[in-house]
Scaffold this motif. Structure first.
Motif, PDB file in Angstrom:
ATOM      1  N   LEU A  15       0.869  -1.187   0.000  1.00  0.00           N
ATOM      2  CA  LEU A  15       0.000   0.000   0.000  1.00  0.00           C
ATOM      3  C   LEU A  15       0.898   1.226   0.000  1.00  0.00           C
ATOM      4  CD1 LEU A  15      -3.252   0.624   1.984  1.00  0.00           C
ATOM      5  CD2 LEU A  15      -1.525   2.401   1.829  1.00  0.00           C
ATOM      6  N   SER A  16       0.655   2.097  -0.930  1.00  0.00           N
ATOM      7  CA  SER A  16       1.444   3.325  -1.012  1.00  0.00           C
ATOM      8  C   SER A  16       0.543   4.498  -1.342  1.00  0.00           C
ATOM      9  CB  SER A  16       2.549   3.189  -2.060  1.00  0.00           C
ATOM     10  OG  SER A  16       1.984   2.950  -3.344  1.00  0.00           O
ATOM     11  N   GLN A  17       1.020   5.676  -0.968  1.00  0.00           N
ATOM     12  CA  GLN A  17       0.367   6.937  -1.318  1.00  0.00           C
ATOM     13  C   GLN A  17       1.442   7.868  -1.848  1.00  0.00           C
ATOM     14  OE1 GLN A  17      -1.664   8.278   2.250  1.00  0.00           O
ATOM     15  NE2 GLN A  17      -3.606   7.501   1.503  1.00  0.00           N
ATOM     16  N   GLY A  18       1.455   8.067  -3.158  1.00  0.00           N
ATOM     17  CA  GLY A  18       2.529   8.855  -3.752  1.00  0.00           C
ATOM     18  C   GLY A  18       3.862   8.147  -3.558  1.00  0.00           C
ATOM     19  N   ALA A  19       4.817   8.881  -2.972  1.00  0.00           N
ATOM     20  CA  ALA A  19       6.147   8.306  -2.749  1.00  0.00           C
ATOM     21  C   ALA A  19       6.264   7.588  -1.408  1.00  0.00           C
ATOM     22  CB  ALA A  19       7.200   9.417  -2.834  1.00  0.00           C
ATOM     23  N   THR A  20       5.192   7.584  -0.615  1.00  0.00           N
ATOM     24  CA  THR A  20       5.235   6.980   0.721  1.00  0.00           C
ATOM     25  C   THR A  20       4.693   5.559   0.678  1.00  0.00           C
ATOM     26  OG1 THR A  20       4.879   9.153   1.730  1.00  0.00           O
ATOM     27  CG2 THR A  20       4.512   7.224   3.110  1.00  0.00           C
ATOM     28  N   THR A  21       5.481   4.634   1.182  1.00  0.00           N
ATOM     29  CA  THR A  21       5.070   3.234   1.249  1.00  0.00           C
ATOM     30  C   THR A  21       4.623   2.909   2.666  1.00  0.00           C
ATOM     31  OG1 THR A  21       6.623   2.580  -0.486  1.00  0.00           O
ATOM     32  CG2 THR A  21       5.821   0.833   0.968  1.00  0.00           C
ATOM     33  N   HIS A  22       3.373   2.462   2.805  1.00  0.00           N
ATOM     34  CA  HIS A  22       2.832   2.113   4.114  1.00  0.00           C
ATOM     35  C   HIS A  22       2.902   0.610   4.380  1.00  0.00           C
ATOM     36  CE1 HIS A  22       1.356   6.176   4.806  1.00  0.00           C
ATOM     37  NE2 HIS A  22       0.864   6.175   3.573  1.00  0.00           N
ATOM     38  N   LEU A  23       2.800  -0.198   3.336  1.00  0.00           N
ATOM     39  CA  LEU A  23       2.936  -1.654   3.458  1.00  0.00           C
ATOM     40  C   LEU A  23       3.848  -2.132   2.341  1.00  0.00           C
ATOM     41  CD1 LEU A  23      -0.759  -2.808   4.128  1.00  0.00           C
ATOM     42  CD2 LEU A  23       1.100  -2.688   5.798  1.00  0.00           C
ATOM     43  N   ASP A  24       4.769  -3.023   2.689  1.00  0.00           N
ATOM     44  CA  ASP A  24       5.753  -3.483   1.718  1.00  0.00           C
ATOM     45  C   ASP A  24       5.734  -5.007   1.637  1.00  0.00           C
ATOM     46  OD1 ASP A  24       7.844  -3.799  -0.020  1.00  0.00           O
ATOM     47  OD2 ASP A  24       9.384  -2.998   1.316  1.00  0.00           O
ATOM     48  N   ARG A  25       4.938  -5.549   0.696  1.00  0.00           N
ATOM     49  CA  ARG A  25       4.892  -6.982   0.398  1.00  0.00           C
ATOM     50  C   ARG A  25       4.610  -7.829   1.654  1.00  0.00           C
ATOM     51  NH1 ARG A  25       9.301  -5.089  -2.305  1.00  0.00           N
ATOM     52  NH2 ARG A  25      10.729  -6.112  -0.871  1.00  0.00           N
ATOM     53  N   ILE A  26       3.463  -7.572   2.273  1.00  0.00           N
ATOM     54  CA  ILE A  26       3.057  -8.312   3.459  1.00  0.00           C
ATOM     55  C   ILE A  26       2.314  -9.580   3.050  1.00  0.00           C
ATOM     56  CG2 ILE A  26       1.679  -8.241   5.582  1.00  0.00           C
ATOM     57  CD1 ILE A  26       4.042  -6.342   5.644  1.00  0.00           C
ATOM     58  N   SER A  27       2.717 -10.716   3.619  1.00  0.00           N
ATOM     59  CA  SER A  27       2.034 -11.989   3.376  1.00  0.00           C
ATOM     60  C   SER A  27       1.713 -12.636   4.717  1.00  0.00           C
ATOM     61  CB  SER A  27       2.919 -12.934   2.546  1.00  0.00           C
ATOM     62  OG  SER A  27       3.186 -12.396   1.268  1.00  0.00           O
ATOM     63  N   LEU A  28       0.501 -13.184   4.818  1.00  0.00           N
ATOM     64  CA  LEU A  28       0.098 -13.873   6.034  1.00  0.00           C
ATOM     65  C   LEU A  28      -1.097 -14.763   5.733  1.00  0.00           C
ATOM     66  CD1 LEU A  28      -2.734 -12.467   7.362  1.00  0.00           C
ATOM     67  CD2 LEU A  28      -1.118 -10.602   7.698  1.00  0.00           C
ATOM     68  N   SER A  29      -1.393 -15.672   6.670  1.00  0.00           N
ATOM     69  CA  SER A  29      -2.573 -16.533   6.554  1.00  0.00           C
ATOM     70  C   SER A  29      -3.219 -16.662   7.918  1.00  0.00           C
ATOM     71  CB  SER A  29      -2.191 -17.917   6.019  1.00  0.00           C
ATOM     72  OG  SER A  29      -1.298 -18.570   6.913  1.00  0.00           O
ATOM     73  N   LEU A  30      -4.497 -17.018   7.914  1.00  0.00           N
ATOM     74  CA  LEU A  30      -5.253 -17.151   9.156  1.00  0.00           C
ATOM     75  C   LEU A  30      -6.240 -18.296   9.008  1.00  0.00           C
ATOM     76  CD1 LEU A  30      -5.767 -15.641  11.961  1.00  0.00           C
ATOM     77  CD2 LEU A  30      -7.769 -14.666  10.819  1.00  0.00           C
ATOM     78  N   ALA A  31      -6.299 -19.165  10.038  1.00  0.00           N
ATOM     79  CA  ALA A  31      -7.224 -20.299  10.024  1.00  0.00           C
ATOM     80  C   ALA A  31      -8.414 -20.008  10.927  1.00  0.00           C
ATOM     81  CB  ALA A  31      -6.508 -21.572  10.501  1.00  0.00           C
ATOM     82  N   ALA A  32      -9.474 -20.756  10.748  1.00  0.00           N
ATOM     83  CA  ALA A  32     -10.657 -20.619  11.597  1.00  0.00           C
ATOM     84  C   ALA A  32     -10.270 -20.896  13.047  1.00  0.00           C
ATOM     85  CB  ALA A  32     -11.737 -21.590  11.155  1.00  0.00           C
TER      86      ALA A  32
END
Length: 532
Positions: A15-32
């Motif tokens: 997630l980025s806005q202009g030149a600012t990066t707020h999230l950089d290639r985040i990966s995760l999983s969640l089970a019930a």
């Protein structure tokens, strides 16, 4: 409800806005049935991650990566497609998630009805049953009031009930109980824990605090500057076997010192604030046969000496602010005497009392105590210009010294207060107090809304203020760890009454009243968390 299995899988979320990066290639999983706690300071990316998961991006957000729901095909994270699972959102009541002109019960019922695709009457019954399962005395009729008429803890309980009534597959909780007080946080976390185990939904809980980790456990994802620092079980991270950043984050959070507290400082100054036989409590003063108030024989009596410190500890509705108003003469004492610097506040005119109160500084956790239209420089200079006839050169010198003490000297002094962060506003309030050379500093929940690192710095700034300037400190809080860090003596309040008093070191070691025990227990985390 879903069977045990995959609820959610994120891959390469950015997630980025202009030149600012707020999230950089985040990966995760969640089970019930699994819980994932996203831990990070303000600006770490936890807020941005919750925006992506909740599907409410801000204008200008550029979102990349994919999300896969419940074993379905991956979809672009920035798409508006409806997820193939029932998702419930648990916000913080202090963020004002409900509109002010409709009752809480009606709004929560509409949310349940929409998620269940059920009639309003059926949804209201589901909400009623969910409330009955939760601890406490919150009922559906109680929620038939507008949000402004209810306290935040009551609204938070209603929000938990609305989440349970939706029978969700996934719950997104964004710091839902932050700043509600340690005792309330413990109760609400326990309720959320029980409901998740009962309904077996996946839970993602974003927080900047340690309490949810210690009480909920589960898997922890630590974020910093939009990147994953590390991921692991709560037990491992709290044991100290963690990344250096994670350890520093945990170390910055306050701990209650149960043994070997810091030595008590000597308070040999003259009495500054004296309370003599002042009635305080929920019962009105007794009256004689003619309807006149009789003198109270067992009113409240205590004093704060110059340079000393006292904490008023209690939940928000405990009466601590009512006692403060009596202490400062804002509300006249019905009987007895209240003296500030040997002057009886009850016999002064409002104008004279206001002049006396100029020697009192107020540092609050609320961001609306400073005028948002004033500049940073004007905010600090105002007490000097209003009450002292000194040159502009001297005023500038005092201003710069105060800003340097709190770490704001490098900021543009012409910036308006409205653009400052909560942390900077808090430090600015301390700088304003510095220049006024107060005899008494009232510190009212100073760490509200701050992340762990900011809280640690604010504690150090306040401790330095007292050590160098020597004012008396009056601390209002519901957190024994804050009281222990900033004060030495305490009055514990509950239900509008003082239920226990004494040295904080003694109260922590040997509490007598149930209210004191509950407040201490609320901040006493597990042995593993306390040892980090």
């Amino acid at each position: 409800m879903m069977e045990r299995g995959l609820v959610l899988e994120l891959h390469g979320i950015g997630l980025s806005q202009g030149a600012t990066t707020h999230l950089d290639r985040i990966s995760l999983s969640l089970a019930a049935g699994e819980r994932l706690i996203v831990l990070g300071e303000t600006g770490s990316g936890r807020e941005a991650l919750m925006r992506v998961l909740g599907g409410f991006p801000e204008k200008g957000d550029v979102i990349t990566g994919t999300i896969r729901y419940a074993g379905g095909p991956p979809v672009p994270a920035g798409s508006r497609s409806k997820p193939a699972l029932r998702t419930a959102y648990l916000p913080n009541p202090l963020s004002h998630p409900l509109v002010p002109h409709a009752s809480v019960a009606a709004q929560l019922t509409r949310i349940v009805a929409r998620k269940l695709n059920a009639p309003f009457g059926s949804a209201r019954e589901e909400l009623r049953l969910a409330l009955e399962r939760l601890p406490g005395a919150v009922t559906l009729p109680l929620l038939d009031a507008k949000p402004t008429a209810l306290d935040p803890v009551t609204i938070a309980t209603g929000l938990i009930a609305s989440v349970s009534a939706q029978t969700p597959d996934l719950v997104l909780a964004e710091s839902p109980f932050a700043d509600l007080g340690p005792k309330a946080i413990k109760t609400l976390l326990n309720a959320l824990d029980a409901e998740q185990q009962r309904l077996n939904y996946g839970l993602i809980y974003a927080t900047g605090g340690l309490s949810p980790i210690a009480r909920l456990g589960g898997r922890v994802l630590v974020l910093r500057a939009g990147k994953v620092v590390e991921e692991g079980s709560a037990e491992r991270l709290m044991s100290g076997h963690a990344h250096a950043y994670t350890r520093r984050l945990f170390e910055a959070l306050p701990r209650l010192v149960m043994e070997n507290p810091r030595p008590r400082s000597l308070s040999r100054g003259q009495p500054l604030l004296q309370f003599h036989n002042v009635p305080f409590g929920s019962e009105p003063p007794p009256k004689n046969l003619y309807g006149e108030e009789r003198p109270v024989r067992d009113g409240v009596t205590f004093e704060i000496r110059r340079g000393a410190s006292l904490a008023l500890i209690g939940e928000p509705q405990s009466g601590r602010h009512a006692l403060l108003r009596l202490m400062l003469g804002v509300d006249p004492a019905p009987s007895g005497r209240v003296l500030f610097d040997a002057v009886d506040l009850n016999v002064l005119s409002e104008g004279m009392a206001a002049r006396i109160r100029r020697r009192v500084a107020y540092i609050s956790g609320r961001d609306d105590t400073l005028d948002p239209r004033m500049t940073l420089w004007d905010t600090v200079e105002e007490p000097l210009r209003a009450h002292l006839n000194i040159s502009g050169e001297l005023i500038a010198g005092y201003r710069e010294a105060a800003l340097k003490r709190v770490g704001l000297a490098s900021h543009d002094g012409k910036l308006p207060v409205s653009v400052l962060s909560p942390f900077d506003k808090r430090r600015l309030a301390v700088a304003r107090a510095f220049v006024g050379a107060p005899l008494l500093v009232v510190v009212d929940e100073p760490l509200t809304g701050l992340d762990a690192f900011a809280q640690n710095i604010m504690r150090e700034v306040l401790i330095d203020f007292r050590a160098t300037q020597g004012p008396a400190f009056l601390v209002l809080t519901s957190d024994f760890t804050i009281a222990q860090a900033l004060a030495e003596d305490a009055l514990v309040l509950e239900g509008g009454k003082i239920v226990e008093k004494g040295a904080i070191a003694h109260l922590v070691h040997s509490p007598k009243h149930d209210a004191t025990k509950a407040l201490i227990d609320a901040v006493s985390l597990s042995r593993e968390a306390a040892s980090v």
